[in-house]
Design an enzyme around this catalytic site. Structure first.
Site, PDB file in Angstrom:
ATOM      1  N   LYS A  55      34.412  39.725  51.936  1.00  0.00           N
ATOM      2  CA  LYS A  55      33.770  39.300  50.686  1.00  0.00           C
ATOM      3  C   LYS A  55      34.571  38.150  50.057  1.00  0.00           C
ATOM      4  O   LYS A  55      35.722  37.898  50.453  1.00  0.00           O
ATOM      5  CB  LYS A  55      33.695  40.483  49.720  1.00  0.00           C
ATOM      6  N   TYR A 274      53.164  19.168  29.001  1.00  0.00           N
ATOM      7  CA  TYR A 274      52.470  19.557  27.761  1.00  0.00           C
ATOM      8  C   TYR A 274      53.334  20.472  26.906  1.00  0.00           C
ATOM      9  O   TYR A 274      53.973  21.392  27.410  1.00  0.00           O
ATOM     10  CB  TYR A 274      51.166  20.286  28.096  1.00  0.00           C
TER      11      TYR A 274
END
Ligand code: PLP
Length: 407
Positions: A55, A274
């Site tokens: 999956k 940042y």
């Protein structure tokens, strides 16, 4: 992500070699390692059958190439989560049994029949709808039944399961698998394992003649009594440690490299990235590497003046991340490398050379499953070994068009 409407990746315009040279990041999936991991689990589970859970694009590794490699090794039963995944799996797996884990929806019967996939039914309404479809169409492809033994996610209650035993005893019931799922299998001594085992053993024994399945990857390691007729490993195939309390018995599968796009030197006292959360404590050399949180390199892997973050291997040495992880980039402190060891255009290793998926998950505050299934679409996928040796595929191509990656 809407794969169908995405513009063609640059790699489609280039040869495989040039595509790799142009890639900002290269994700190499070792299909031979996946096969070796499957064989190890298969050996542990004998005489039970060992299935493969593929999956979520085979946990980010590429559904079609992984499916083909496992089928080539002898895997005969596969599990996916959704019908779309089943369709992709069927294209790669002409012979195998394919189960779809995440419930059956009304009016979807034809879609299952068309690709000969089996729903895993987890609710009496679903069962009724499936029965109507089978009666009307004459379809006899079979379905799994999921029984809840304590996970409280999918599955019939024990009382509901007992209610369909007369049908099982009457024969011609169309049920090809009875299964349940363990909630705490990775914790060897968790009391819920024994409780779920006892409950499942009792109910499965009433489904006479129907193959039974309980164990995921970690469940295989809980011992033979958890293995029943079929085991359903996913994570361990892809190198995630199924026994987190002990050393990893599985081989690493994924190698991830990203390009050094710039080198720079900064003075003591300057900050990086940042928020300016990381301050150079000495004259510092940085490598700016082209992977970020949009690529599944989680923001939680960054560092600041108080906390170390994840590490990256540059020129063979572990180097710490400096400052926050940006969307597309990370900064790596390479001050301790020998002069000129790192070059612009070289690749830095984010996973591999001793950095495991589980280690990265630890820095990201999550589990290996989330690291693998988050690996971004911008990486060029390269397959090593298996039937698809040397193939280069974008993840979209790998998921929808087996012809590009598997032969
Ligand atoms: C995902 C899943 C598995 C595989 O689990 P792993 O822990 O990855 O081995 C098995 N069974 C079910 C029902 C699942 O949803």
């Amino acid at each position: 992500m809407n794969i169908a409407s995405a513009p063609k990746p640059v790699s489609d315009l280039l040869s495989p070699e040039a595509s790799q040279a142009a890639a900002t990041g290269v994700l190499t999936v070792d299909l031979d390692a996946i096969v070796a991991n499957w064989r190890k689990l298969e050996k542990m589970a004998v005489p039970a059958e060992c299935a493969g859970v593929i999956k979520a694009n085979a946990y980010g590794c590429g559904l079609a190439p992984v499916a083909s490699a496992l089928a080539g090794a002898g895997c005969k039963t596969f599990f996916v989560a959704t019908l779309d995944e089943a369709r992709a799996a069927r294209a790669a797996l002409p012979q195998a049994a394919i189960y779809v884990l995440d419930s059956f929806f009304q009016n979807c019967g034809d879609a299952y029949a068309k690709i000969n996939a089996r729903p895993v039914i987890g609710d009496l309404n679903e069962l009724a709808e499936w029965d109507v479809f089978c009666r009307r169409s004459g379809w006899e492809g079979g379905a799994g039944i999921h029984i809840d033994t304590g996970m409280n996610r999918l599955g019939l209650t024990i009382t509901e399961a007992q209610g369909i035993i007369p049908r099982i005893n009457a024969g011609d019931h169309g049920i090809t698998l009875v299964m349940s799922h363990l909630a705490c299998a990775e914790a060897l001594h968790h009391p819920q394992n024994a409780r779920q085992l006892a409950t499942f053993r009792e109910i499965a024994s009433l489904f006479s003649g129907v193959p039974a399945s309980l164990a995921n990857s970690s469940g295989v390691f809980l011992g033979a009594q958890f293995q029943f007729d079929l085991v359903r490993p996913g994570a361990a195939l892809y190198g995630i440690n199924p026994t987190p309390e002990a050393d990893n018995p599985m081989q690493g599968v994924v190698d991830l490299k990203a390009r050094i796009v710039q080198l720079r030197s900064i003075d003591k006292g300057e900050t990086v990235g940042y928020g300016g959360t990381w301050t150079a404590r000495r004259p510092t050399k940085l490598a700016i590497v082209s992977a970020g949180y949009a690529d599944g390199y989680f923001r939680a892997g960054g560092s600041n003046d108080g906390t170390r973050g994840a590490e990256v291997i540059v020129a063979g040495k572990r180097c710490p991340i400096a400052g926050r992880v940006s969307m597309d980039l990370i900064a790596v402190d390479i001050t301790d490398l020998e002069k000129n060891a790192a070059r612009r255009g070289h690749m830095a290793t984010l996973i591999g050379e001793g950095i495991t998926v589980d280690e990265l998950a630890h820095h990201f505050g999550t589990i290996g499953y989330e690291v693998l299934t988050s690996l971004g679409p911008r990486y060029t996928r390269v397959y090593k070994g298996g039937a698809a040796a040397g193939a280069v595929a974008q993840p979209a191509a790998a998921a929808t068009s087996p012809a590009t990656a598997a032969s």
